[in-house]
Design a protein around this motif. Structure first.
Motif, PDB file in Angstrom:
ATOM      1  N   GLY A  12       0.818  -1.219   0.000  1.00 32.74           N
ATOM      2  CA  GLY A  12       0.000   0.000   0.000  1.00 32.74           C
ATOM      3  C   GLY A  12       0.843   1.256   0.000  1.00 32.74           C
ATOM      4  N   VAL A  13       1.936   1.266   0.767  1.00 31.61           N
ATOM      5  CA  VAL A  13       2.838   2.424   0.800  1.00 31.61           C
ATOM      6  C   VAL A  13       3.465   2.634  -0.576  1.00 31.61           C
ATOM      7  CG1 VAL A  13       5.039   3.281   1.743  1.00 31.61           C
ATOM      8  CG2 VAL A  13       3.318   2.285   3.278  1.00 31.61           C
ATOM      9  N   ILE A  14       3.920   1.551  -1.212  1.00 25.32           N
ATOM     10  CA  ILE A  14       4.525   1.662  -2.545  1.00 25.32           C
ATOM     11  C   ILE A  14       3.517   2.233  -3.539  1.00 25.32           C
ATOM     12  CG2 ILE A  14       5.422   0.323  -4.503  1.00 25.32           C
ATOM     13  CD1 ILE A  14       6.645  -1.595  -2.337  1.00 25.32           C
ATOM     14  N   ILE A  15       2.296   1.715  -3.524  1.00 28.16           N
ATOM     15  CA  ILE A  15       1.255   2.198  -4.447  1.00 28.16           C
ATOM     16  C   ILE A  15       0.948   3.667  -4.177  1.00 28.16           C
ATOM     17  CG2 ILE A  15      -1.200   1.978  -5.019  1.00 28.16           C
ATOM     18  CD1 ILE A  15      -0.802  -1.080  -4.704  1.00 28.16           C
ATOM     19  N   ASP A  16       0.831   4.063  -2.923  1.00 28.44           N
ATOM     20  CA  ASP A  16       0.567   5.466  -2.592  1.00 28.44           C
ATOM     21  C   ASP A  16       1.684   6.379  -3.079  1.00 28.44           C
ATOM     22  OD1 ASP A  16      -1.832   4.788  -1.415  1.00 28.44           O
ATOM     23  OD2 ASP A  16      -1.051   4.859   0.646  1.00 28.44           O
ATOM     24  N   ARG A  17       2.941   5.936  -2.950  1.00 31.66           N
ATOM     25  CA  ARG A  17       4.073   6.762  -3.396  1.00 31.66           C
ATOM     26  C   ARG A  17       4.073   6.908  -4.920  1.00 31.66           C
ATOM     27  NH1 ARG A  17       7.789   6.258   1.126  1.00 31.66           N
ATOM     28  NH2 ARG A  17       6.491   7.106   2.787  1.00 31.66           N
ATOM     29  N   ILE A  18       3.754   5.838  -5.617  1.00 36.25           N
ATOM     30  CA  ILE A  18       3.680   5.926  -7.081  1.00 36.25           C
ATOM     31  C   ILE A  18       2.566   6.889  -7.482  1.00 36.25           C
ATOM     32  CG2 ILE A  18       3.120   4.678  -9.211  1.00 36.25           C
ATOM     33  CD1 ILE A  18       4.489   2.203  -7.921  1.00 36.25           C
ATOM     34  N   LYS A  19       1.412   6.765  -6.856  1.00 31.36           N
ATOM     35  CA  LYS A  19       0.281   7.644  -7.163  1.00 31.36           C
ATOM     36  C   LYS A  19       0.620   9.108  -6.896  1.00 31.36           C
ATOM     37  CE  LYS A  19      -3.610   4.531  -6.291  1.00 31.36           C
ATOM     38  NZ  LYS A  19      -4.733   4.258  -5.350  1.00 31.36           N
ATOM     39  N   ALA A  20       1.471   9.370  -5.907  1.00 34.47           N
ATOM     40  CA  ALA A  20       1.827  10.743  -5.551  1.00 34.47           C
ATOM     41  C   ALA A  20       2.655  11.430  -6.631  1.00 34.47           C
ATOM     42  CB  ALA A  20       2.579  10.763  -4.224  1.00 34.47           C
ATOM     43  N   VAL A  21       3.404  10.667  -7.419  1.00 34.33           N
ATOM     44  CA  VAL A  21       4.281  11.284  -8.418  1.00 34.33           C
ATOM     45  C   VAL A  21       3.894  10.961  -9.864  1.00 34.33           C
ATOM     46  CG1 VAL A  21       6.271  11.456  -6.884  1.00 34.33           C
ATOM     47  CG2 VAL A  21       5.964   9.406  -8.253  1.00 34.33           C
ATOM     48  N   LYS A  22       3.181   9.881 -10.081  1.00 33.14           N
ATOM     49  CA  LYS A  22       2.821   9.457 -11.439  1.00 33.14           C
ATOM     50  C   LYS A  22       1.456   8.794 -11.410  1.00 33.14           C
ATOM     51  CE  LYS A  22       6.961   9.770 -13.652  1.00 33.14           C
ATOM     52  NZ  LYS A  22       7.281  10.292 -14.905  1.00 33.14           N
ATOM     53  N   SER A  23       0.951   8.537 -12.580  1.00 35.03           N
ATOM     54  CA  SER A  23      -0.280   7.775 -12.696  1.00 35.03           C
ATOM     55  C   SER A  23       0.032   6.294 -12.543  1.00 35.03           C
ATOM     56  CB  SER A  23      -0.926   8.037 -14.062  1.00 35.03           C
ATOM     57  OG  SER A  23      -2.009   7.169 -14.264  1.00 35.03           O
ATOM     58  N   LEU A  24      -0.664   5.636 -11.643  1.00 34.30           N
ATOM     59  CA  LEU A  24      -0.432   4.215 -11.382  1.00 34.30           C
ATOM     60  C   LEU A  24      -0.662   3.376 -12.633  1.00 34.30           C
ATOM     61  CD1 LEU A  24       0.339   2.257  -9.120  1.00 34.30           C
ATOM     62  CD2 LEU A  24      -2.087   2.053  -8.581  1.00 34.30           C
TER      63      LEU A  24
END
Length: 103
Positions: A12-24
């Motif tokens: 979940g942390v990894i997915i949230d960090r990706i969403k914060a900078v790019k489109s998942l």
């Protein structure tokens, strides 16, 4: 079972960090375990110890699809290479899990 919760939170942390900078939707992810287990043991040759979770999500990968063919942990590297458009190396033991891809 405790460890599953810890791993779930980390993903979940990894997915949230990706969403914060790019489109998942620009990324593919493969989530797997290196082995299964029975009780607190692992490393044997039982079905429970040899069966692993193996999940993939991302563009070009079928959503909600359950893999029906035989899958081996050795299939991960060829599948990742395919996603990265790298050539298949004939010395690899694994195969590309083609059934997960939309064509």
């Amino acid at each position: 079972l405790n460890q599953i919760g810890i791993v779930d939170e980390a993903i979940g942390v990894i997915i949230d960090r990706i969403k914060a900078v790019k489109s998942l939707e620009q990324y593919c992810m493969i989530i797997l375990s290196d082995h299964g287990g029975t009780d607190k043991d692992h490393g044997g040759n039982t079905v429970a110890e040899m069966t692993i979770p193996w999940m993939a999500i991302g563009p070009g990968i079928k959503r909600g699809y359950e893999i029906t063919g035989k899958l081996d942990i050795c299939d991960t590297a060829p599948t990742v290479a395919h996603l990265l458009k790298l050539p298949y190396q004939g010395i690899w033991q694994g195969k590309i899990i083609t059934e997960i891809f939309e064509f």
